[in-house]
Design a protein around this motif. Structure first.
Motif, mmCIF file in Angstrom:
data_model
loop_
_atom_site.group_PDB
_atom_site.id
_atom_site.type_symbol
_atom_site.label_atom_id
_atom_site.label_comp_id
_atom_site.label_asym_id
_atom_site.label_seq_id
_atom_site.Cartn_x
_atom_site.Cartn_y
_atom_site.Cartn_z
ATOM 1 N N ALA A 19 -50.377 58.317 108.600
ATOM 2 C CA ALA A 19 -49.707 59.121 107.576
ATOM 3 C C ALA A 19 -48.379 59.589 108.156
ATOM 4 O O ALA A 19 -48.300 59.971 109.324
ATOM 5 C CB ALA A 19 -50.567 60.317 107.199
ATOM 6 N N ILE A 20 -47.316 59.525 107.357
ATOM 7 C CA ILE A 20 -46.006 59.978 107.808
ATOM 8 C C ILE A 20 -45.429 60.972 106.814
ATOM 9 O O ILE A 20 -45.718 60.908 105.618
ATOM 10 C CB ILE A 20 -45.032 58.797 108.037
ATOM 11 C CG1 ILE A 20 -44.872 57.952 106.769
ATOM 12 C CG2 ILE A 20 -45.488 57.949 109.213
ATOM 13 C CD1 ILE A 20 -43.824 56.858 106.878
ATOM 14 N N THR A 21 -44.643 61.894 107.320
ATOM 15 C CA THR A 21 -43.990 62.915 106.501
ATOM 16 C C THR A 21 -42.542 63.010 106.922
ATOM 17 O O THR A 21 -42.229 62.999 108.120
ATOM 18 C CB THR A 21 -44.676 64.288 106.710
ATOM 19 O OG1 THR A 21 -46.062 64.153 106.423
ATOM 20 C CG2 THR A 21 -44.072 65.338 105.808
ATOM 21 N N ARG A 22 -41.643 63.115 105.951
ATOM 22 C CA ARG A 22 -40.220 63.277 106.256
ATOM 23 C C ARG A 22 -40.022 64.580 107.034
ATOM 24 O O ARG A 22 -40.559 65.615 106.676
ATOM 25 C CB ARG A 22 -39.417 63.325 104.966
ATOM 26 C CG ARG A 22 -37.925 63.454 105.194
ATOM 27 C CD ARG A 22 -37.184 63.685 103.883
ATOM 28 N NE ARG A 22 -37.609 62.782 102.835
ATOM 29 C CZ ARG A 22 -36.843 61.841 102.291
ATOM 30 N NH1 ARG A 22 -35.604 61.699 102.696
ATOM 31 N NH2 ARG A 22 -37.314 61.075 101.340
ATOM 32 N N GLN A 23 -39.250 64.507 108.104
ATOM 33 C CA GLN A 23 -38.956 65.687 108.912
ATOM 34 C C GLN A 23 -37.669 66.326 108.400
ATOM 35 O O GLN A 23 -36.601 65.716 108.463
ATOM 36 C CB GLN A 23 -38.809 65.325 110.387
ATOM 37 C CG GLN A 23 -38.564 66.525 111.259
ATOM 38 C CD GLN A 23 -38.479 66.158 112.734
ATOM 39 O OE1 GLN A 23 -38.558 64.995 113.114
ATOM 40 N NE2 GLN A 23 -38.318 67.150 113.566
ATOM 41 N N VAL A 24 -37.784 67.537 107.903
ATOM 42 C CA VAL A 24 -36.607 68.276 107.444
ATOM 43 C C VAL A 24 -36.205 69.216 108.573
ATOM 44 O O VAL A 24 -36.982 70.061 108.998
ATOM 45 C CB VAL A 24 -36.914 69.072 106.161
ATOM 46 C CG1 VAL A 24 -35.710 69.900 105.747
ATOM 47 C CG2 VAL A 24 -37.317 68.113 105.047
ATOM 48 N N PHE A 25 -34.986 69.040 109.086
ATOM 49 C CA PHE A 25 -34.525 69.896 110.178
ATOM 50 C C PHE A 25 -33.240 70.626 109.835
ATOM 51 O O PHE A 25 -32.757 71.433 110.632
ATOM 52 C CB PHE A 25 -34.368 69.097 111.483
ATOM 53 C CG PHE A 25 -33.473 67.902 111.382
ATOM 54 C CD1 PHE A 25 -32.108 68.011 111.578
ATOM 55 C CD2 PHE A 25 -34.001 66.655 111.080
ATOM 56 C CE1 PHE A 25 -31.286 66.912 111.483
ATOM 57 C CE2 PHE A 25 -33.188 65.539 110.984
ATOM 58 C CZ PHE A 25 -31.818 65.674 111.183
ATOM 59 N N ALA A 26 -32.676 70.370 108.659
ATOM 60 C CA ALA A 26 -31.480 71.094 108.229
ATOM 61 C C ALA A 26 -31.409 71.071 106.707
ATOM 62 O O ALA A 26 -31.862 70.120 106.065
ATOM 63 C CB ALA A 26 -30.222 70.466 108.812
ATOM 64 N N THR A 27 -30.864 72.115 106.150
ATOM 65 C CA THR A 27 -30.674 72.189 104.709
ATOM 66 C C THR A 27 -29.257 72.651 104.427
ATOM 67 O O THR A 27 -28.558 73.131 105.317
ATOM 68 C CB THR A 27 -31.669 73.163 104.053
ATOM 69 O OG1 THR A 27 -31.479 74.457 104.630
ATOM 70 C CG2 THR A 27 -33.108 72.716 104.254
ATOM 71 N N GLY A 28 -28.861 72.511 103.202
ATOM 72 C CA GLY A 28 -27.529 72.945 102.818
ATOM 73 C C GLY A 28 -27.223 72.507 101.410
ATOM 74 O O GLY A 28 -28.086 71.972 100.701
ATOM 75 N N PHE A 29 -25.998 72.720 101.005
ATOM 76 C CA PHE A 29 -25.580 72.364 99.663
ATOM 77 C C PHE A 29 -24.470 71.320 99.673
ATOM 78 O O PHE A 29 -24.322 70.566 98.734
ATOM 79 C CB PHE A 29 -25.090 73.616 98.916
ATOM 80 C CG PHE A 29 -26.171 74.637 98.751
ATOM 81 C CD1 PHE A 29 -27.170 74.467 97.815
ATOM 82 C CD2 PHE A 29 -26.206 75.765 99.558
ATOM 83 C CE1 PHE A 29 -28.179 75.393 97.667
ATOM 84 C CE2 PHE A 29 -27.205 76.697 99.419
ATOM 85 C CZ PHE A 29 -28.196 76.517 98.475
ATOM 86 N N GLU A 30 -23.707 71.285 100.754
ATOM 87 C CA GLU A 30 -22.567 70.378 100.824
ATOM 88 C C GLU A 30 -22.883 69.215 101.748
ATOM 89 O O GLU A 30 -23.168 69.395 102.931
ATOM 90 C CB GLU A 30 -21.343 71.146 101.339
ATOM 91 C CG GLU A 30 -20.063 70.374 101.187
ATOM 92 C CD GLU A 30 -18.851 71.237 101.531
ATOM 93 O OE1 GLU A 30 -17.959 70.709 102.206
ATOM 94 O OE2 GLU A 30 -18.821 72.408 101.137
#
Length: 146
Positions: A19-30
């Motif tokens: 099983a794999i899951t996308r790794q989210v390490f940063a967020t933003g709008f631009e």
């Protein structure tokens, strides 16, 4: 959904699935003007490369190379904030883990070994400068077209 899936494989005639899951390490709008996400290498030094994944203003680098004895070694820069045309972050040596065909075992925490700087001259070319265990070096890198 778009953030999870399965990875099916066969290695030495042993099939498996993870099983794999996308790794989210940063967020933003631009979104960045240039997204450096890709596999980078030096065509004159085949056998090593660095995978850069960019999310908004942060780059995660996974570098596969060889140590002085010719053994494979992995380094990561998990927090390389993008500024202008590059980024600088702490470089870690990764230890442990398990082959995909075996049960997972705990990974030894990564060891900080130095620093890495990516400086891009354009969207397809740049320089990777680094220090590992006090020894400084640099490599010219280009996007690997495949």
């Amino acid at each position: 959904g778009p953030d999870a899936g399965t990875f099916d494989f066969t290695i030495d005639d042993v099939p498996g699935t993870k099983a794999i899951t996308r790794q989210v390490f940063a967020t933003g709008f631009e979104k960045p003007v240039v997204d450096y996400t890709d596999l980078w290498w030096n065509k004159d030094e085949s056998g090593w490369g660095v995978s850069l994944t960019q999310q908004y203003g942060m780059i995660f680098a996974a570098w596969y190379a060889y140590d002085g004895a010719g053994n494979p070694v992995w380094y990561v820069a998990t927090n390389c904030p993008a500024t202008g045309t590059g980024c600088t972050g702490t470089l870690y040596r990764v230890h442990g883990g398990a082959p995909l065909t075996a049960a997972w075992k705990a990974v030894t925490p990564p060891t900080p070994v130095g620093e890495v700087t990516f400086a891009f001259t354009d969207p397809a070319n740049g320089t990777m400068r680094y220090t590992i265990d006090g020894i400084a070096a640099s490599r010219t890198i280009t996007r690997q077209v495949y």
